[in-house]
Design an enzyme around this catalytic site. Structure first.
Site, PDB file in Angstrom:
ATOM      1  N   HIS A   8      29.836  72.623 -77.712  1.00 19.07           N
ATOM      2  CA  HIS A   8      31.118  73.184 -77.258  1.00 19.07           C
ATOM      3  C   HIS A   8      32.071  73.380 -78.430  1.00 19.07           C
ATOM      4  O   HIS A   8      31.892  72.778 -79.492  1.00 19.07           O
ATOM      5  CB  HIS A   8      31.792  72.240 -76.239  1.00 19.07           C
ATOM      6  N   ASP A  41      36.190  72.820 -78.957  1.00 24.06           N
ATOM      7  CA  ASP A  41      37.308  72.218 -78.228  1.00 24.06           C
ATOM      8  C   ASP A  41      38.305  73.325 -77.878  1.00 24.06           C
ATOM      9  O   ASP A  41      38.666  74.127 -78.740  1.00 24.06           O
ATOM     10  CB  ASP A  41      38.002  71.146 -79.090  1.00 24.06           C
ATOM     11  N   HIS A  91      30.389  72.193 -81.957  1.00 26.94           N
ATOM     12  CA  HIS A  91      29.826  70.869 -82.239  1.00 26.94           C
ATOM     13  C   HIS A  91      29.239  70.238 -80.981  1.00 26.94           C
ATOM     14  O   HIS A  91      29.436  70.754 -79.868  1.00 26.94           O
ATOM     15  CB  HIS A  91      30.898  69.969 -82.880  1.00 26.94           C
ATOM     16  N   ARG A 150      28.012  53.848 -79.399  1.00 28.04           N
ATOM     17  CA  ARG A 150      28.966  54.438 -80.351  1.00 28.04           C
ATOM     18  C   ARG A 150      30.319  54.600 -79.668  1.00 28.04           C
ATOM     19  O   ARG A 150      30.380  54.846 -78.455  1.00 28.04           O
ATOM     20  CB  ARG A 150      28.426  55.801 -80.785  1.00 28.04           C
TER      21      ARG A 150
HETATM   22  C1  LIG Z   1      41.084  70.412 -72.676  1.00 27.58           C
HETATM   23  C2  LIG Z   1      40.091  69.559 -72.763  1.00 27.58           C
HETATM   24  C3  LIG Z   1      38.843  69.690 -71.962  1.00 27.58           C
HETATM   25  C4  LIG Z   1      37.961  68.630 -72.587  1.00 27.58           C
HETATM   26  C5  LIG Z   1      38.968  67.565 -72.942  1.00 27.58           C
HETATM   27  C6  LIG Z   1      40.041  68.356 -73.641  1.00 27.58           C
HETATM   28  C7  LIG Z   1      39.522  68.770 -75.013  1.00 27.58           C
HETATM   29  C8  LIG Z   1      37.988  68.826 -75.135  1.00 27.58           C
HETATM   30  C9  LIG Z   1      37.250  69.233 -73.838  1.00 27.58           C
HETATM   31  C10 LIG Z   1      35.765  68.766 -73.736  1.00 27.58           C
HETATM   32  C11 LIG Z   1      35.582  67.417 -74.406  1.00 27.58           C
HETATM   33  C12 LIG Z   1      34.760  69.715 -74.374  1.00 27.58           C
HETATM   34  C13 LIG Z   1      33.324  69.326 -73.948  1.00 27.58           C
HETATM   35  C14 LIG Z   1      33.129  69.315 -72.444  1.00 27.58           C
HETATM   36  C15 LIG Z   1      34.137  68.387 -71.719  1.00 27.58           C
HETATM   37  C16 LIG Z   1      33.983  68.610 -70.221  1.00 27.58           C
HETATM   38  C17 LIG Z   1      33.728  66.917 -71.958  1.00 27.58           C
HETATM   39  O1  LIG Z   1      32.509  66.653 -72.159  1.00 27.58           O
HETATM   40  O2  LIG Z   1      34.542  66.004 -71.861  1.00 27.58           O
HETATM   41  C18 LIG Z   1      35.565  68.775 -72.201  1.00 27.58           C
HETATM   42  C19 LIG Z   1      36.818  68.044 -71.749  1.00 27.58           C
HETATM   43  C20 LIG Z   1      37.126  68.066 -70.259  1.00 27.58           C
HETATM   44  O3  LIG Z   1      37.121  69.118 -69.598  1.00 27.58           O
HETATM   45  O4  LIG Z   1      37.445  66.973 -69.770  1.00 27.58           O
HETATM   46  O1  LIG Z   2      32.682  61.650 -80.221  1.00 22.17           O
HETATM   47  C1  LIG Z   2      32.643  62.571 -81.010  1.00 22.17           C
HETATM   48  O2  LIG Z   2      32.181  62.466 -82.156  1.00 22.17           O
HETATM   49  C2  LIG Z   2      33.161  63.949 -80.634  1.00 22.17           C
HETATM   50  C3  LIG Z   2      33.568  64.076 -79.193  1.00 22.17           C
HETATM   51  C4  LIG Z   2      33.920  65.477 -78.841  1.00 22.17           C
HETATM   52  O3  LIG Z   2      33.453  66.431 -79.424  1.00 22.17           O
HETATM   53  C5  LIG Z   2      34.896  65.710 -77.760  1.00 22.17           C
HETATM   54  O4  LIG Z   2      35.244  64.756 -77.037  1.00 22.17           O
HETATM   55  O5  LIG Z   2      35.346  66.871 -77.628  1.00 22.17           O
HETATM   56 FE   LIG Z   3      34.687  68.202 -79.058  1.00 21.60          FE
END
Ligand SMILES: C=C1C[C@]23C[C@H]1CC[C@H]2[C@]1(C)CCC[C@@](C)(C(=O)O)[C@H]1[C@@H]3C(=O)O
Ligand SMILES: O=C(O)CCC(=O)C(=O)O
Ligand SMILES: [Fe+2]
Length: 367
Positions: A235, A237, A291, A301
């Site tokens: 994804h 951010d 990433h 972790r």
């Molecule tokens: C606006 C946001 C959505 C997420 C939290 C913040 C910034 C990063 C996004 C996220 C981490 C990107 C990967 C997928 C996600 C669903 C996650 O795995 O947490 C995303 C976050 C979210 O929607 O909660």
């Molecule tokens: O834990 C990490 O190294 C990155 C987490 C991440 O990419 C996110 O929460 O958007």
């Molecule tokens: Fe991220």
């Protein structure tokens, strides 16, 4: 002890699936193998930018840092910073308190669970939001308001989590204030590196004076089938910048030159990546960083992420001279509340969020 509701029981059973070793790997956690899924073998050789001179207003050091920043952001949108001004003792303490929280029994963690429609609170693998491609992580999310009337971080820990988290709240409030200051300093450096003209001086900083950022502690338990899943799938951010503190376990990977490369943890550094909002604010000149997080079978972790976001109703657009320099405006003006809502209701953040959001925004405005 308090009775568990049916919803709690479902989340609890998912939680147990996450934490124990199984013969049959739970299928909700299996990610499909596509072109983005190849494993990473190479280490990323990213810039580690020393901020000391820039933070002390040294001109030469500032230009040097801005050049490194520009190279990183034109290429992939990822770098690390050292001598960043955030107290290492405070980072370690916050990390310690995060670790202690995730060790608590599930019934205690669920007391502050994420409610429907809200981004704040505890969640196990986002199991309450998604049915498939669950990430192998537990998370605790809260907000940080810059220049707000209350210390909302302290309030979250004290009120939503309980009086025993008072000290944790004080630590995180202090840490967020300090990381937010660093984030605004990095915005200044980004402005310099982009060559934004003098009329637009402090353009980015001003947009974030009353920011409402998202802060998250991520806990990635050990996993007996690390090749089938992700801690976080591929994804970018959606927010502006992300500043991340991680332990020494490793797992973060960045997509560069058509390959996944792993990020070597650096004890003294904070990881920074450009998000989709900054990509739009730079008129597409800077890349948002693609990433993902891999998990492993030997060690849990923990990472602390500060997602810098503007206040929801701020109108977001690139400074005019960047538009003029590049001949056209690449993205429509938008508000952060629209992009945030898009990621929470319409499109789970991935590598295509900004393109999809732009289409969605244009079609919803033409309706
Ligand atoms: C606006 C946001 C959505 C997420 C939290 C913040 C910034 C990063 C996004 C996220 C981490 C990107 C990967 C997928 C996600 C669903 C996650 O795995 O947490 C995303 C976050 C979210 O929607 O909660
Ligand atoms: O834990 C990490 O190294 C990155 C987490 C991440 O990419 C996110 O929460 O958007
Ligand atoms: Fe991220």
């Amino acid at each position: 002890m308090e009775q568990l509701t049916n919803e709690d029981k479902t989340i609890e059973s998912t939680m147990i699936l996450v934490q124990e070793t199984y013969d049959h790997f739970p299928k909700q956690f299996i990610w499909p193998k596509d072109h983005l899924s190849q494993t990473s073998s190479e280490e990323l050789n990213e810039h580690v930018i020393d901020l000391q001179g820039f933070l002390m207003n040294d001109k030469e050091a500032t230009l040097h840092a801005a050049n490194l920043l520009k190279e990183s952001c034109l290429s992939h949108g990822f770098f690390q910073v050292v001598n960043h001004g955030v107290d290492p003792g405070l980072l370690e303490l916050a990390h310690e308190h995060g670790r202690t929280f995730f060790k608590r029994p599930i019934t205690e963690k669920l007391k502050c669970r994420q409610k429907e429609g809200s981004i704040v609170g505890f969640s196990c693998a986002h199991a309450q939001r998604f049915r498939e491609k669950l990430p192998w992580k537990e998370l605790l999310t809260f907000e940080y308001h810059e220049n707000g009337p209350h210390d909302v971080v302290e309030e979250f820990f004290n009120v939503a989590m309980g009086a025993q988290y008072k000290e944790t709240g004080l630590i995180y409030q202090k840490l967020c204030r300090s990381i937010n200051k660093l984030a605004l300093d990095i915005l200044d450096l980004l402005e310099i590196s982009l060559g934004v003209d003098g009329h637009n001086h402090n353009y980015y900083r001003q947009l974030f004076e009353d920011s409402v950022s998202i802060v998250r502690c991520n806990h990635y338990p050990q996993c007996n089938k690390p090749d089938l899943t992700y801690g976080v799938g591929p994804h970018c951010d959606p927010n502006t910048l992300t500043i991340l503190y991680q332990d020494q376990v490793g797992g973060l990977e960045v997509f560069v030159d058509n390959k996944w490369k792993s990020v070597h943890p650096n004890r003294d550094a904070l990881v920074v990546n450009i998000g989709d909002t900054f990509r739009a604010l730079s008129n597409g000149v800077y890349k948002s960083c693609l990433h993902r997080v891999s998990v492993n079978s030997f060690k849990p972790r923990l990472s602390l992420a500060f997602f810098l976001c503007p206040k929801g109703d701020r109108e977001l657009k690139a400074p005019q001279d960047l538009v003029d320099k590049h001949g056209r405006k690449r993205y429509p003006d938008f508000k952060w509340e629209e992009l945030l809502q898009f990621t929470q209701k319409n499109h789970r953040a991935d590598e295509n969020t900004l393109e999809e959001f732009t289409k969605w925004l244009l079609s919803s405005k033409n309706e």
